[in-house]
Design a protein around this motif. Structure first.
Motif, PDB file in Angstrom:
ATOM      1  N   THR A 179       0.825  -1.202   0.000  1.00  0.00           N
ATOM      2  CA  THR A 179       0.000   0.000   0.000  1.00  0.00           C
ATOM      3  C   THR A 179       0.859   1.252   0.000  1.00  0.00           C
ATOM      4  OG1 THR A 179      -1.860  -1.081   1.098  1.00  0.00           O
ATOM      5  CG2 THR A 179      -1.697   1.314   1.336  1.00  0.00           C
ATOM      6  N   ARG A 220      -9.943   2.392  -5.223  1.00  0.00           N
ATOM      7  CA  ARG A 220      -8.843   1.924  -6.071  1.00  0.00           C
ATOM      8  C   ARG A 220      -9.116   2.199  -7.549  1.00  0.00           C
ATOM      9  NH1 ARG A 220      -7.844  -3.448  -8.068  1.00  0.00           N
ATOM     10  NH2 ARG A 220      -5.627  -4.003  -8.190  1.00  0.00           N
ATOM     11  N   TYR A 266      -8.471   6.531   1.705  1.00  0.00           N
ATOM     12  CA  TYR A 266      -8.107   5.108   1.670  1.00  0.00           C
ATOM     13  C   TYR A 266      -7.199   4.773   2.853  1.00  0.00           C
ATOM     14  CZ  TYR A 266      -6.057   0.705   0.002  1.00  0.00           C
ATOM     15  OH  TYR A 266      -5.627  -0.596  -0.099  1.00  0.00           O
ATOM     16  N   VAL A 323      -1.882   0.175  -9.785  1.00  0.00           N
ATOM     17  CA  VAL A 323      -3.033  -0.718  -9.722  1.00  0.00           C
ATOM     18  C   VAL A 323      -2.597  -2.166  -9.513  1.00  0.00           C
ATOM     19  CG1 VAL A 323      -3.257  -1.309 -12.186  1.00  0.00           C
ATOM     20  CG2 VAL A 323      -5.313  -1.070 -10.751  1.00  0.00           C
ATOM     21  N   LEU A 336      -1.616  -2.034  -5.286  1.00  0.00           N
ATOM     22  CA  LEU A 336      -2.528  -1.629  -4.216  1.00  0.00           C
ATOM     23  C   LEU A 336      -3.526  -2.733  -3.867  1.00  0.00           C
ATOM     24  CD1 LEU A 336      -3.202   0.860  -2.432  1.00  0.00           C
ATOM     25  CD2 LEU A 336      -5.050   1.334  -4.055  1.00  0.00           C
ATOM     26  N   SER A 372      -9.692  -2.690  -0.947  1.00  0.00           N
ATOM     27  CA  SER A 372     -10.140  -2.187   0.351  1.00  0.00           C
ATOM     28  C   SER A 372     -10.793  -3.300   1.166  1.00  0.00           C
ATOM     29  CB  SER A 372     -11.143  -1.045   0.153  1.00  0.00           C
ATOM     30  OG  SER A 372     -10.560   0.039  -0.528  1.00  0.00           O
TER      31      SER A 372
END
Length: 408
Positions: A28, A92, A139, A199, A202, A205
């Motif tokens: 992250t 995201r 986030y 992308v 990450l 969530s």
């Protein structure tokens, strides 16, 4: 009207929150570091080119600064829309789409045939970029353990600092040897590569669920709640003043340094922005210190460093000007890292809306103050710019003192 509550409106369990040492925490941090890098390199890559634009398109300094001010102004407005959209589209996904679109628009700006087209493309680029800053801090506040949030937020801000530095330095050097058009195209390609890496890295969530059925009334009510909070408006004003001061200094330092007695070329001017490396370090350090000794102790230090730095730029020797810009950079990233991390602590619900208001103030400071600074430059030279900036920082210092009292 029915809504689905997001876990960030409740209390995420400790098992779903990231902590230091976990793989997903590291992924992250790297991903959002890249997001900050791409956003700020694309947004501010035109800053060292302002004198070049004045010559190439035959526009005044205040008009040339519109290539940055319009982008940051559009970004400020889009942040409100993006924050609301992210409740449905997902954090995201929205950040990735924003990064890709802005990179393509930056490459299109390299082909702009006239000044009007350049300004239109830069305005649109700023608008689509809003999806990254509007969501990134939200986030982190949702996914990271509050005890490590200062550290994670500091790393994200470090990415913005590095992006701002490399965007400015790289564009300045490339312009010296290739011209400004290839320089903008290269920065766009780098932003596209960063978005793909982002992308990939990450994690999805864990403490967010999509919220449907949220109308305009809900969003306005959420923003109104945060504006009535006794502390948040002061944080928003700090974001406005420190960002306005920082951008104004960097916008017009170039005009000063290409004139006698300095006569810096485009490469040397671009290298001045290498002081951003101190911003990378100071934001990370400030985030850690805020976790340990408290934000109210660290924030005035950042604003004080900005004030000292502006004072040093008033002296003639180049090394003192450079030292002053270094202090300005360190102070800005310290203050921003602390203030941005504080928003999530005061906002207990609808944190995305609270963050969007902070960023609205932050980028409106860049847009409005960056433009007003051009009038100050035309009217009073560098002393006029410095006086304007010091006035902004005095307001920020008063707000920090008020926050310190509320924090107790």
């Amino acid at each position: 009207m029915s809504t689905t509550l997001s876990p960030n409106d409740l209390h995420p369990t400790a098992s779903t929150l990231m902590t230091r040492g976990e793989v997903r925490y590291r992924r992250t941090n790297i991903a959002l570091f890249l997001a900050g890098f791409a956003t700020f390199s694309l947004l501010y890559c035109v800053q060292p080119l302002l004198p070049v634009f004045s010559q190439a398109f035959h526009v005044a300094p205040a008009s040339s600064a519109l290539s940055l001010s319009l982008a940051t102004g559009a970004l400020a407005i889009s942040i409100l829309c993006a924050a609301a959209l992210s409740e449905r589209a997902g954090r995201r996904e929205l950040m990735f789409a924003s990064m890709c679109a802005s990179a393509v628009l930056n490459m299109a700006a390299a082909l702009a045939p006239n000044w009007s087209t350049m300004l239109a493309l830069r305005t649109l680029e700023g608008f689509v970029l809003g999806g990254v800053p509007a969501v990134a801090m939200t986030y982190l506040s949702e996914e990271v353990n509050p005890k490590q949030l200062g550290h994670a937020m500091g790393l994200y801000v470090s990415g913005t600092a590095l992006g701002g530095m490399l965007g400015r330095v790289g564009t300045g050097i490339l312009t010296e040897y290739m011209s400004w058009r290839p320089a903008l195209a290269v920065m766009g390609a780098c932003g596209l590569a960063a978005s793909i890496a982002f992308v990939t890295l990450l994690p999805p969530s864990r403490n967010f669920t999509r919220r449907v059925g949220l109308g305009a009334r809900h969003h306005f009510a959420a923003w109104g709640t945060h504006l009535r909070n006794p502390a948040l408006p002061f944080i928003y004003m700090i974001g406005f003043t420190v960002m306005g001061a920082f951008v104004t200094v960097f916008n017009y330092a170039g005009y000063r340094l290409i004139e006698p007695p300095y006569n810096l070329n485009q490469t040397a001017l671009g290298l001045i922005f290498s002081v951003y490396v101190f911003g990378v370090m100071s934001s990370s350090i400030a985030g850690g210190l805020a976790d340990r000794i408290g934000r109210r102790a660290v924030l005035p230090v950042g604003i004080g460093s900005l004030i000292v730095g502006v004072g040093l730029t008033l002296f003639a020797p180049l090394w003192l000007v450079f030292l002053g810009i270094t202090f300005v950079t360190m102070g800005f990233f310290t203050a921003h890292a602390v203030a941005s991390g504080w928003v999530g602590q005061f906002a207990r619900v609808d944190r995305g809306h609270a963050t969007s208001l902070y960023l609205l103030s932050y980028y409106m400071g860049s847009s409005l103050c960056g433009s007003v600074g051009g009038w100050c430059w035309s009217a009073g030279g560098w002393p006029g710019v410095a006086a304007f900036v010091l006035g902004l920082l005095a307001i920020g210092l008063v707000c920090a003192a008020r926050l310190a009292r509320l924090g107790r």
